[in-house]
Design a protein around this motif. Structure first.
Motif, PDB file in Angstrom:
ATOM      1  N   PHE A   1       0.836  -1.203   0.000  1.00 17.38           N
ATOM      2  CA  PHE A   1       0.000   0.000   0.000  1.00 17.38           C
ATOM      3  C   PHE A   1       0.870   1.253   0.000  1.00 17.38           C
ATOM      4  O   PHE A   1       0.601   2.208  -0.738  1.00 17.38           O
ATOM      5  N   GLN A   2       1.946   1.245   0.769  1.00 16.26           N
ATOM      6  CA  GLN A   2       2.852   2.386   0.765  1.00 16.26           C
ATOM      7  C   GLN A   2       3.461   2.585  -0.623  1.00 16.26           C
ATOM      8  O   GLN A   2       3.576   3.718  -1.096  1.00 16.26           O
ATOM      9  N   ALA A   3       3.827   1.489  -1.266  1.00 12.83           N
ATOM     10  CA  ALA A   3       4.407   1.595  -2.612  1.00 12.83           C
ATOM     11  C   ALA A   3       3.396   2.178  -3.600  1.00 12.83           C
ATOM     12  O   ALA A   3       3.757   2.979  -4.474  1.00 12.83           O
ATOM     13  N   VAL A   4       2.137   1.793  -3.453  1.00 10.84           N
ATOM     14  CA  VAL A   4       1.086   2.345  -4.319  1.00 10.84           C
ATOM     15  C   VAL A   4       0.975   3.852  -4.121  1.00 10.84           C
ATOM     16  O   VAL A   4       0.868   4.620  -5.087  1.00 10.84           O
ATOM     17  N   LEU A   5       1.011   4.275  -2.862  1.00  8.54           N
ATOM     18  CA  LEU A   5       0.908   5.704  -2.566  1.00  8.54           C
ATOM     19  C   LEU A   5       2.099   6.475  -3.134  1.00  8.54           C
ATOM     20  O   LEU A   5       1.938   7.558  -3.706  1.00  8.54           O
ATOM     21  N   GLU A   6       3.278   5.898  -2.987  1.00  6.10           N
ATOM     22  CA  GLU A   6       4.464   6.557  -3.542  1.00  6.10           C
ATOM     23  C   GLU A   6       4.384   6.604  -5.065  1.00  6.10           C
ATOM     24  O   GLU A   6       4.772   7.598  -5.692  1.00  6.10           O
ATOM     25  N   GLY A   7       3.844   5.533  -5.662  1.00  6.16           N
ATOM     26  CA  GLY A   7       3.683   5.504  -7.113  1.00  6.16           C
ATOM     27  C   GLY A   7       2.691   6.538  -7.613  1.00  6.16           C
ATOM     28  O   GLY A   7       2.764   6.980  -8.762  1.00  6.16           O
ATOM     29  N   ALA A   8       1.782   6.941  -6.712  1.00  2.00           N
ATOM     30  CA  ALA A   8       0.802   7.970  -7.070  1.00  2.00           C
ATOM     31  C   ALA A   8       1.366   9.377  -6.881  1.00  2.00           C
ATOM     32  O   ALA A   8       0.671  10.364  -7.107  1.00  2.00           O
ATOM     33  N   GLY A   9       2.630   9.436  -6.446  1.00  2.00           N
ATOM     34  CA  GLY A   9       3.283  10.733  -6.333  1.00  2.00           C
ATOM     35  C   GLY A   9       3.443  11.285  -4.941  1.00  2.00           C
ATOM     36  O   GLY A   9       3.970  12.390  -4.761  1.00  2.00           O
ATOM     37  N   LEU A  10       3.006  10.533  -3.914  1.00  2.00           N
ATOM     38  CA  LEU A  10       3.165  11.032  -2.555  1.00  2.00           C
ATOM     39  C   LEU A  10       4.609  10.868  -2.100  1.00  2.00           C
ATOM     40  O   LEU A  10       5.259   9.865  -2.413  1.00  2.00           O
ATOM     41  N   PRO A  11       5.135  11.826  -1.349  1.00  2.00           N
ATOM     42  CA  PRO A  11       6.480  11.676  -0.796  1.00  2.00           C
ATOM     43  C   PRO A  11       6.557  10.443   0.095  1.00  2.00           C
ATOM     44  O   PRO A  11       5.555  10.061   0.736  1.00  2.00           O
ATOM     45  N   ALA A  12       7.711   9.819   0.150  1.00  2.92           N
ATOM     46  CA  ALA A  12       7.876   8.561   0.883  1.00  2.92           C
ATOM     47  C   ALA A  12       7.454   8.706   2.343  1.00  2.92           C
ATOM     48  O   ALA A  12       6.791   7.816   2.905  1.00  2.92           O
ATOM     49  N   PHE A  13       7.822   9.832   2.971  1.00  2.00           N
ATOM     50  CA  PHE A  13       7.497  10.015   4.379  1.00  2.00           C
ATOM     51  C   PHE A  13       5.988  10.048   4.588  1.00  2.00           C
ATOM     52  O   PHE A  13       5.450   9.397   5.485  1.00  2.00           O
ATOM     53  N   PHE A  14       5.286  10.824   3.727  1.00  2.00           N
ATOM     54  CA  PHE A  14       3.840  10.960   3.870  1.00  2.00           C
ATOM     55  C   PHE A  14       3.146   9.644   3.543  1.00  2.00           C
ATOM     56  O   PHE A  14       2.190   9.241   4.217  1.00  2.00           O
ATOM     57  N   ALA A  15       3.628   8.958   2.517  1.00  2.00           N
ATOM     58  CA  ALA A  15       3.064   7.651   2.165  1.00  2.00           C
ATOM     59  C   ALA A  15       3.230   6.671   3.316  1.00  2.00           C
ATOM     60  O   ALA A  15       2.318   5.889   3.628  1.00  2.00           O
ATOM     61  N   GLY A  16       4.388   6.713   3.954  1.00  2.00           N
ATOM     62  CA  GLY A  16       4.619   5.841   5.099  1.00  2.00           C
ATOM     63  C   GLY A  16       3.697   6.150   6.253  1.00  2.00           C
ATOM     64  O   GLY A  16       3.227   5.242   6.960  1.00  2.00           O
ATOM     65  N   MET A  17       3.412   7.432   6.471  1.00  2.00           N
ATOM     66  CA  MET A  17       2.506   7.834   7.538  1.00  2.00           C
ATOM     67  C   MET A  17       1.097   7.300   7.286  1.00  2.00           C
ATOM     68  O   MET A  17       0.438   6.767   8.188  1.00  2.00           O
ATOM     69  N   LEU A  18       0.633   7.425   6.036  1.00  2.00           N
ATOM     70  CA  LEU A  18      -0.702   6.922   5.698  1.00  2.00           C
ATOM     71  C   LEU A  18      -0.773   5.406   5.796  1.00  2.00           C
ATOM     72  O   LEU A  18      -1.771   4.843   6.257  1.00  2.00           O
ATOM     73  N   ALA A  19       0.285   4.744   5.354  1.00  2.01           N
ATOM     74  CA  ALA A  19       0.320   3.281   5.460  1.00  2.01           C
ATOM     75  C   ALA A  19       0.316   2.852   6.921  1.00  2.01           C
ATOM     76  O   ALA A  19      -0.337   1.869   7.289  1.00  2.01           O
ATOM     77  N   SER A  20       1.025   3.593   7.764  1.00  2.00           N
ATOM     78  CA  SER A  20       1.021   3.312   9.195  1.00  2.00           C
ATOM     79  C   SER A  20      -0.373   3.460   9.779  1.00  2.00           C
ATOM     80  O   SER A  20      -0.785   2.681  10.642  1.00  2.00           O
ATOM     81  N   ALA A  21      -1.104   4.476   9.304  1.00  2.00           N
ATOM     82  CA  ALA A  21      -2.470   4.674   9.780  1.00  2.00           C
ATOM     83  C   ALA A  21      -3.336   3.462   9.445  1.00  2.00           C
ATOM     84  O   ALA A  21      -4.129   2.995  10.266  1.00  2.00           O
ATOM     85  N   ASP A  22      -3.179   2.941   8.228  1.00  2.00           N
ATOM     86  CA  ASP A  22      -3.958   1.761   7.854  1.00  2.00           C
ATOM     87  C   ASP A  22      -3.554   0.539   8.661  1.00  2.00           C
ATOM     88  O   ASP A  22      -4.396  -0.289   9.036  1.00  2.00           O
ATOM     89  N   ALA A  23      -2.272   0.415   8.961  1.00  2.00           N
ATOM     90  CA  ALA A  23      -1.839  -0.669   9.838  1.00  2.00           C
ATOM     91  C   ALA A  23      -2.488  -0.520  11.208  1.00  2.00           C
ATOM     92  O   ALA A  23      -2.873  -1.511  11.849  1.00  2.00           O
ATOM     93  N   GLY A  24      -2.627   0.732  11.649  1.00  2.00           N
ATOM     94  CA  GLY A  24      -3.306   0.987  12.916  1.00  2.00           C
ATOM     95  C   GLY A  24      -4.779   0.629  12.871  1.00  2.00           C
ATOM     96  O   GLY A  24      -5.344   0.151  13.862  1.00  2.00           O
ATOM     97  N   ILE A  25      -5.409   0.846  11.717  1.00  2.00           N
ATOM     98  CA  ILE A  25      -6.819   0.477  11.579  1.00  2.00           C
ATOM     99  C   ILE A  25      -7.011  -1.002  11.857  1.00  2.00           C
ATOM    100  O   ILE A  25      -7.980  -1.417  12.511  1.00  2.00           O
ATOM    101  N   GLN A  26      -6.078  -1.806  11.395  1.00  2.00           N
ATOM    102  CA  GLN A  26      -6.172  -3.256  11.587  1.00  2.00           C
ATOM    103  C   GLN A  26      -6.310  -3.633  13.057  1.00  2.00           C
ATOM    104  O   GLN A  26      -6.981  -4.607  13.398  1.00  2.00           O
ATOM    105  N   VAL A  27      -5.672  -2.870  13.934  1.00  2.00           N
ATOM    106  CA  VAL A  27      -5.653  -3.213  15.361  1.00  2.00           C
ATOM    107  C   VAL A  27      -6.518  -2.275  16.192  1.00  2.00           C
ATOM    108  O   VAL A  27      -6.392  -2.225  17.420  1.00  2.00           O
TER     109      VAL A  27
END
Length: 284
Positions: free
Chosen positions: A229-255
């Protein structure tokens, strides 16, 4: 009583000023702390005091908070710089004699696995050590976080994410702003901790269905591993840091990091939270 709002021209800050006015605060009793006075011309026209200060400028912050009784400290937008910036605000508030601070934190900040949480936890600890009376507004996820590319999501027909079957108790920014206004205008808020989330506790698959309803186009949820998911976000043009933050949020959703059944938001604002379909439709 004078109430100040930091970041008053930002998305949440402007809504907080509006909510304070709607709930009976007098414009002259409100202080909008902003970086650019030009962006606050409409607030000045309403009679709100506009004072210029940046989170990185301790002297300007102390001057801006002179004579302020209560402060809404809206967390800074520069992730990684927040703690130093919040420290400047808290120190300035103490020096200026501010009696009460309400801080916009994150759900269950002390235990949250989100990458955003450590700076919020540290700010909460900073407030506890400051001896300033305060309340913690632990905001859940904004439904607006899903509207930035809503048209593109609808066109593609896919909402990608990594939240699994976890639930998001989201609400609209206007709901969180209204809750903040209630706390600032009420007595006896010292030491209160509010876990704020909306009525709708949706999985991302259910959110995709709401997107379908709002846009009139079929949107399906595609669950991905967090790294993908982070790679998809980065591929859509998001900076790596911001993409990682959003991916972390989704990982948090899981728990369950973005879910709450506390009911605090609804009790504060005296109504149900704004429906996600209404938020989505407003973004189209």
């Amino acid at each position: 009583m004078t109430i100040a709002v930091t970041g008053a021209t930002g998305h949440l800050g402007r809504l907080a000023v509006d909510a304070l006015l709607a709930r009976g605060a007098q414009p002259g009793d409100l202080v909008a702390v902003v970086r650019d006075a030009g962006k606050a011309a409409d607030l000045a026209d309403k009679g709100v005091q506009v004072r210029v200060a940046d989170y990185t400028d301790p002297a300007a912050l102390e001057s801006a908070l002179a004579g302020v009784d209560k402060l809404l400290l809206i967390s800074g937008s520069e992730v990684g710089q927040r703690l130093s910036q919040h420290t400047n605000v808290v120190n300035a508030a103490k020096a200026a004699g501010v009696g009460f601070v309400a801080y916009t934190s994150v759900l269950d900040a002390a235990n949250s696995p989100l990458s955003l949480a450590p700076e919020h936890k540290a700010t909460e600890e900073l407030l506890a050590e400051s001896d300033i009376d305060h309340a913690l507004l632990r905001n859940g996820w904004y439904w607006e976080n899903y509207t930035q590319d809503l048209a593109g999501t609808a066109e593609r027909g896919v909402l990608a994410g990594a939240g699994g079957d976890g639930r998001v108790a989201g609400a609209a920014r206007v709901d969180y702003a209204d809750a903040a206004a209630v706390v600032l205008l009420s007595d006896g808020q010292e030491g209160k901790v509010y876990e704020l989330g909306g009525d709708e506790r949706l999985t991302l698959a259910e959110l995709a269905a709401k997107m379908s309803e709002a846009t009139g186009k079929d949107v399906a949820y595609q669950d991905l591993p967090v790294e993908q998911f982070q790679a998809v976000l980065e591929g859509a043009g998001l900076p790596a840091f911001f993409a990682g933050m959003l991916a972390s949020a989704d990982a948090g959703i899981q728990v369950g990091a973005l879910d709450t059944e506390s009911g605090d938001l609804q009790r504060l604002i005296g109504r149900s939270s704004t429906q996600v379909v209404d938020v989505l439709r407003a973004a189209l």
